[in-house]
Design a protein around this motif. Structure first.
Motif, mmCIF file in Angstrom:
data_model
loop_
_atom_site.group_PDB
_atom_site.id
_atom_site.type_symbol
_atom_site.label_atom_id
_atom_site.label_comp_id
_atom_site.label_asym_id
_atom_site.label_seq_id
_atom_site.Cartn_x
_atom_site.Cartn_y
_atom_site.Cartn_z
ATOM 1 N N GLN A 7 0.855 -1.197 0.000
ATOM 2 C CA GLN A 7 0.000 0.000 0.000
ATOM 3 C C GLN A 7 0.889 1.244 0.000
ATOM 4 O O GLN A 7 2.051 1.171 0.439
ATOM 5 C CB GLN A 7 -0.881 -0.007 1.251
ATOM 6 C CG GLN A 7 -1.800 -1.224 1.343
ATOM 7 C CD GLN A 7 -2.706 -1.361 0.114
ATOM 8 O OE1 GLN A 7 -3.438 -0.441 -0.224
ATOM 9 N NE2 GLN A 7 -2.620 -2.515 -0.552
ATOM 10 N N PRO A 8 0.357 2.360 -0.450
ATOM 11 C CA PRO A 8 1.147 3.598 -0.361
ATOM 12 C C PRO A 8 1.503 3.919 1.088
ATOM 13 O O PRO A 8 0.687 3.680 2.001
ATOM 14 C CB PRO A 8 0.215 4.669 -0.931
ATOM 15 C CG PRO A 8 -0.745 3.910 -1.794
ATOM 16 C CD PRO A 8 -0.923 2.564 -1.142
ATOM 17 N N LEU A 9 2.702 4.407 1.306
ATOM 18 C CA LEU A 9 3.192 4.674 2.655
ATOM 19 C C LEU A 9 2.709 6.046 3.101
ATOM 20 O O LEU A 9 3.095 7.067 2.527
ATOM 21 C CB LEU A 9 4.711 4.610 2.649
ATOM 22 C CG LEU A 9 5.444 4.826 3.962
ATOM 23 C CD1 LEU A 9 5.044 3.783 5.000
ATOM 24 C CD2 LEU A 9 6.960 4.778 3.717
ATOM 25 N N THR A 10 1.831 6.066 4.109
ATOM 26 C CA THR A 10 1.349 7.343 4.651
ATOM 27 C C THR A 10 1.591 7.380 6.150
ATOM 28 O O THR A 10 1.658 6.324 6.805
ATOM 29 C CB THR A 10 -0.163 7.529 4.418
ATOM 30 O OG1 THR A 10 -0.881 6.548 5.193
ATOM 31 C CG2 THR A 10 -0.522 7.395 2.948
ATOM 32 N N LEU A 66 9.688 -7.220 -7.241
ATOM 33 C CA LEU A 66 8.398 -7.801 -6.869
ATOM 34 C C LEU A 66 7.920 -8.697 -8.005
ATOM 35 O O LEU A 66 8.124 -8.348 -9.171
ATOM 36 C CB LEU A 66 7.391 -6.686 -6.586
ATOM 37 C CG LEU A 66 7.754 -5.748 -5.425
ATOM 38 C CD1 LEU A 66 6.665 -4.712 -5.235
ATOM 39 C CD2 LEU A 66 8.028 -6.522 -4.157
ATOM 40 N N PRO A 67 7.303 -9.821 -7.746
ATOM 41 C CA PRO A 67 6.922 -10.322 -6.411
ATOM 42 C C PRO A 67 8.150 -10.780 -5.639
ATOM 43 O O PRO A 67 9.154 -11.186 -6.226
ATOM 44 C CB PRO A 67 5.989 -11.485 -6.727
ATOM 45 C CG PRO A 67 6.378 -11.925 -8.096
ATOM 46 C CD PRO A 67 6.804 -10.689 -8.834
ATOM 47 N N HIS A 68 8.050 -10.707 -4.329
ATOM 48 C CA HIS A 68 9.187 -10.998 -3.450
ATOM 49 C C HIS A 68 8.733 -11.863 -2.291
ATOM 50 O O HIS A 68 7.685 -11.582 -1.692
ATOM 51 C CB HIS A 68 9.768 -9.688 -2.912
ATOM 52 C CG HIS A 68 10.879 -9.866 -1.913
ATOM 53 N ND1 HIS A 68 12.106 -10.419 -2.240
ATOM 54 C CD2 HIS A 68 10.937 -9.564 -0.589
ATOM 55 C CE1 HIS A 68 12.865 -10.449 -1.154
ATOM 56 N NE2 HIS A 68 12.190 -9.938 -0.150
ATOM 57 N N LEU A 161 3.301 -9.038 -3.522
ATOM 58 C CA LEU A 161 2.986 -8.965 -4.952
ATOM 59 C C LEU A 161 3.310 -7.581 -5.508
ATOM 60 O O LEU A 161 3.534 -6.635 -4.750
ATOM 61 C CB LEU A 161 1.498 -9.288 -5.142
ATOM 62 C CG LEU A 161 1.025 -10.620 -4.533
ATOM 63 C CD1 LEU A 161 -0.492 -10.733 -4.645
ATOM 64 C CD2 LEU A 161 1.747 -11.780 -5.186
ATOM 65 N N GLU A 162 3.313 -7.474 -6.821
ATOM 66 C CA GLU A 162 3.458 -6.152 -7.436
ATOM 67 C C GLU A 162 2.213 -5.324 -7.137
ATOM 68 O O GLU A 162 1.116 -5.870 -6.949
ATOM 69 C CB GLU A 162 3.647 -6.302 -8.949
ATOM 70 C CG GLU A 162 4.956 -6.976 -9.328
ATOM 71 C CD GLU A 162 5.176 -6.971 -10.832
ATOM 72 O OE1 GLU A 162 4.920 -8.004 -11.449
ATOM 73 O OE2 GLU A 162 5.572 -5.908 -11.362
ATOM 74 N N GLN A 163 2.394 -4.031 -7.117
ATOM 75 C CA GLN A 163 1.238 -3.147 -6.848
ATOM 76 C C GLN A 163 0.243 -3.214 -8.009
ATOM 77 O O GLN A 163 0.599 -3.358 -9.138
ATOM 78 C CB GLN A 163 1.726 -1.697 -6.656
ATOM 79 C CG GLN A 163 2.324 -1.483 -5.278
ATOM 80 C CD GLN A 163 2.836 -0.054 -5.114
ATOM 81 O OE1 GLN A 163 3.596 0.402 -5.929
ATOM 82 N NE2 GLN A 163 2.392 0.592 -4.036
#
Ligand SMILES: NC(=O)N[C@@H](O)C(=O)O
Ligand code: NI
Length: 163
Positions: A7-10, A66-68, A161-163
């Motif tokens: 997810q985006p880092l906020t 990713l994927p990782h 997974l990839e975004q």
């Protein structure tokens, strides 16, 4: 296998785990006669009761893609640990709350935007530096006596997974 999409880092989403160090989001105040802007007190550095603050550079020599599937999670029960790319590097922030072992039902996964940093609060389970880009990171953490790095294997249990 637990599969997660970053997810985006906020600041709000990461708040239970520490602080996001984000120049774009920070507010500051002018210093030195207005010649500089001070973005003040961005991270709660915690060297613990008997530790001292270490200022380090981590030179990422092997990036991930990713994927990782991470193999290890770790935590630092005696102090915080902050990471900030010197220039640009997206890195994986996979965290779980402080506990004797990482609770994989409480994993949260973020991908930094390449300029953001994070400060992991004391005891937060995280990945060892896992950067998508070869870069040098400023790392500020705790030095002192005692075992401040607990590692556990998560091999074969998690896929990001990839975004
Ligand atoms: N081992 C070490 O110094 N670094 C790790 O704690 C890490 O989070 O990368
Ligand atoms: Ni660490």
């Amino acid at each position: 296998m637990i599969r997660l999409t970053p997810q985006p880092l906020t600041a709000a989403a990461f708040a239970p785990f520490g602080e996001v160090i984000d120049e774009q989001a920070a507010s500051g105040f002018a210093i030195n006669g207005g010649t500089s802007l001070r973005l003040n007190d961005l991270a709660r550095l915690d060297p613990g009761e008997d530790g001292r603050v270490l200022f380090n550079l981590f030179v990422c020599r092997q990036s991930i893609s990713l994927p990782h599937q991470p193999t290890v999670m770790e935590c630092h029960p005696l102090g915080s640990q902050a990471f900030l790319p010197r220039h640009f590097a997206r890195f994986l922030v996979l965290v779980a709350p402080p506990a004797p072992q990482p609770d994989l039902s409480q994993l949260h996964c973020f991908l930094s935007d390449g300029r953001q940093g994070v400060n992991y609060a004391r005891g937060v389970w995280h990945l060892p530096l896992s950067s998508l880009d070869l870069e040098t990171f400023v790392v500020v953490d705790r030095g002192g006596s005692g075992n401040n790095c607990h590692e556990v294997s998560v091999a074969g249990q998690i896929e990001v997974l990839e975004q």
